[in-house]
Design an enzyme around this catalytic site. Structure first.
Site, PDB file in Angstrom:
ATOM      1  N   GLY A  22      35.093  55.765  42.552  1.00  0.00           N
ATOM      2  CA  GLY A  22      33.837  55.088  42.859  1.00  0.00           C
ATOM      3  C   GLY A  22      33.788  53.668  42.334  1.00  0.00           C
ATOM      4  N   HIS A  66      39.481  49.314  47.424  1.00  0.00           N
ATOM      5  CA  HIS A  66      39.229  50.664  47.942  1.00  0.00           C
ATOM      6  C   HIS A  66      39.004  50.653  49.459  1.00  0.00           C
ATOM      7  CE1 HIS A  66      37.571  51.090  43.675  1.00  0.00           C
ATOM      8  NE2 HIS A  66      38.480  52.048  43.718  1.00  0.00           N
ATOM      9  N   VAL A 106      45.183  44.501  46.421  1.00  0.00           N
ATOM     10  CA  VAL A 106      44.212  43.482  46.841  1.00  0.00           C
ATOM     11  C   VAL A 106      43.739  42.693  45.619  1.00  0.00           C
ATOM     12  CG1 VAL A 106      41.982  43.067  47.970  1.00  0.00           C
ATOM     13  CG2 VAL A 106      43.462  44.922  48.770  1.00  0.00           C
ATOM     14  N   SER A 120      39.562  45.503  40.402  1.00  0.00           N
ATOM     15  CA  SER A 120      39.489  46.755  39.660  1.00  0.00           C
ATOM     16  C   SER A 120      38.033  47.013  39.297  1.00  0.00           C
ATOM     17  CB  SER A 120      40.308  46.640  38.366  1.00  0.00           C
ATOM     18  OG  SER A 120      39.944  47.662  37.458  1.00  0.00           O
ATOM     19  N   SER A 121      37.636  48.278  39.318  1.00  0.00           N
ATOM     20  CA  SER A 121      36.264  48.606  38.913  1.00  0.00           C
ATOM     21  C   SER A 121      36.033  48.146  37.480  1.00  0.00           C
ATOM     22  CB  SER A 121      36.029  50.113  39.017  1.00  0.00           C
ATOM     23  OG  SER A 121      36.376  50.570  40.308  1.00  0.00           O
TER      24      SER A 121
HETATM   25  P1  AMP Z   1      40.321  54.085  41.324  1.00  0.00           P
HETATM   26  O1  AMP Z   1      38.935  54.202  41.884  1.00  0.00           O
HETATM   27  O2  AMP Z   1      40.519  52.943  40.408  1.00  0.00           O
HETATM   28  O3  AMP Z   1      40.844  55.400  40.799  1.00  0.00           O
HETATM   29  O4  AMP Z   1      41.258  53.750  42.568  1.00  0.00           O
HETATM   30  C1  AMP Z   1      41.277  54.574  43.717  1.00  0.00           C
HETATM   31  C2  AMP Z   1      42.377  54.121  44.632  1.00  0.00           C
HETATM   32  O5  AMP Z   1      42.149  52.755  45.007  1.00  0.00           O
HETATM   33  C3  AMP Z   1      43.769  54.150  43.984  1.00  0.00           C
HETATM   34  O6  AMP Z   1      44.716  54.598  44.943  1.00  0.00           O
HETATM   35  C4  AMP Z   1      43.999  52.716  43.605  1.00  0.00           C
HETATM   36  O7  AMP Z   1      45.359  52.360  43.547  1.00  0.00           O
HETATM   37  C5  AMP Z   1      43.305  52.002  44.742  1.00  0.00           C
HETATM   38  N1  AMP Z   1      42.953  50.624  44.323  1.00  0.00           N
HETATM   39  C6  AMP Z   1      42.148  50.269  43.295  1.00  0.00           C
HETATM   40  N2  AMP Z   1      42.117  48.915  43.178  1.00  0.00           N
HETATM   41  C7  AMP Z   1      42.929  48.429  44.145  1.00  0.00           C
HETATM   42  C8  AMP Z   1      43.340  47.128  44.542  1.00  0.00           C
HETATM   43  N3  AMP Z   1      42.917  46.036  43.902  1.00  0.00           N
HETATM   44  N4  AMP Z   1      44.185  46.998  45.574  1.00  0.00           N
HETATM   45  C9  AMP Z   1      44.644  48.107  46.227  1.00  0.00           C
HETATM   46  N5  AMP Z   1      44.289  49.360  45.917  1.00  0.00           N
HETATM   47  C10 AMP Z   1      43.453  49.534  44.891  1.00  0.00           C
END
Ligand code: AMP
Length: 283
Positions: free
Chosen positions: A31, A37, A176, A185-186
């Protein structure tokens, strides 16, 4: 767009969809969604009839000292983005729904999850592989999309899928970044303006190390990485790791190495950020 909070509802829906001949694409997330995402959701949308996005801050991948309780959440905005990117189903269980209080079964990958984030967060990947296995069994996807932002996680999930014969295609989505190079990043949400500016040193350092490795060869990597760590430290970061590993096995590169993962983790204030560059080398 339908929101499921219960595991059984999601699994029933997915089994029915599969029986009706539909293909399912899954995007697992924690989330607080951003353009990283949604790029994953777009890939799933293009490749499958039904797109399921899971939104679950998975407690089993956080150590007791980590940021589980303060991890950012904005469910209303997440739903808006999912709708905009034409997701069909959101799976947003409560922790108590996802895990029974006496759950005692883990999925554990034991090789690729050892270095890098696995070394500094010893129970992290066990939490990831366990929750991803559960999500695979609940959402019954034909394919699942993971971001290269978390390259080690992607490699660990791929290995798990191979080793346990999950009939699921794992798709890697490009990392990205913001216009200034910071990996989305969140957790960027935690950074003060000053910390955010300083944190740009992570990507700058990765690019500098990558250029130096390509110019001077992998033999020069130890010196290059030491200089890189000094650069991040000089910018006010506390380096957790800065390493270059063979992307095929996450071991030290050798003469056979074709592609490397140059990966960094560093704290700015109390916020731990990760970033990487994946690139081919001559060996
Ligand atoms: P998270 O919510 O941080 O667990 O990420 C969920 C998914 O989104 C994971 O597969 C991450 O690798 C992907 N993700 C998060 N940030 C990025 C980003 N900046 N670029 C590409 N994928 C991302």
């Amino acid at each position: 767009m339908t929101v499921f909070k219960s595991k059984r509802e999601l699994q029933q829906f997915a089994l029915n969809a599969r029986r009706a001949g539909k293909t399912i694409g899954l995007v697992p997330t924690m989330g607080y969604l951003h353009a990283g995402h949604t790029s994953l959701i777009d890939i799933a949308r293009e490749k499958s009839d039904i797109v399921i996005v899971s939104i679950f801050v998975n407690p089993t991948q956080f150590a007791p000292t980590e940021d589980l309780d303060r991890y950012p959440r904005d469910f209303a905005h997440d739903l808006e983005l999912c709708r905009e990117h034409r997701a069909d189903v959101i799976f947003a269980p409560e922790p108590g729904e996802m895990y029974d209080a006496d759950a005692s079964t883990w999925v554990n990958e034991t090789m690729l999850s050892r270095p890098l984030c696995g070394a500094s967060r010893p129970t992290f990947f066990r939490g990831v592989t366990t929750v991803v296995s559960k999500l695979f069994l609940l959402a019954q996807p034909d394919l699942a999309v993971f971001g290269l932002k978390d390259a080690q996680q992607l490699f660990v999930v791929r290995r798990m899928v191979r080793d346990l014969d999950f009939p699921i295609e794992i798709i890697a989505a490009p990392l990205v970044r913001d216009d200034d190079g910071l990996a989305l990043s969140s957790r960027n949400r935690y950074l003060s303006e000053d910390e955010r500016t300083r944190a740009l040193s992570i990507h700058k350092t990765l690019l500098k190390c990558k250029a130096a490795i390509l110019a001077d060869g992998l033999a020069a990597a130890p010196r290059i990485l030491e200089a890189g760590k000094a650069d991040i430290t000089a910018a006010g970061g506390k380096v957790d790791y800065l390493e270059v590993l063979d992307s095929a096995d996450l071991e030290a590169p050798d003469g056979e190495t074709k592609e490397v993962l140059l990966a960094a983790a560093a704290f700015f204030g109390t916020t731990r950020l990760i970033d990487n560059e994946l690139f081919e080398v001559k060996g």
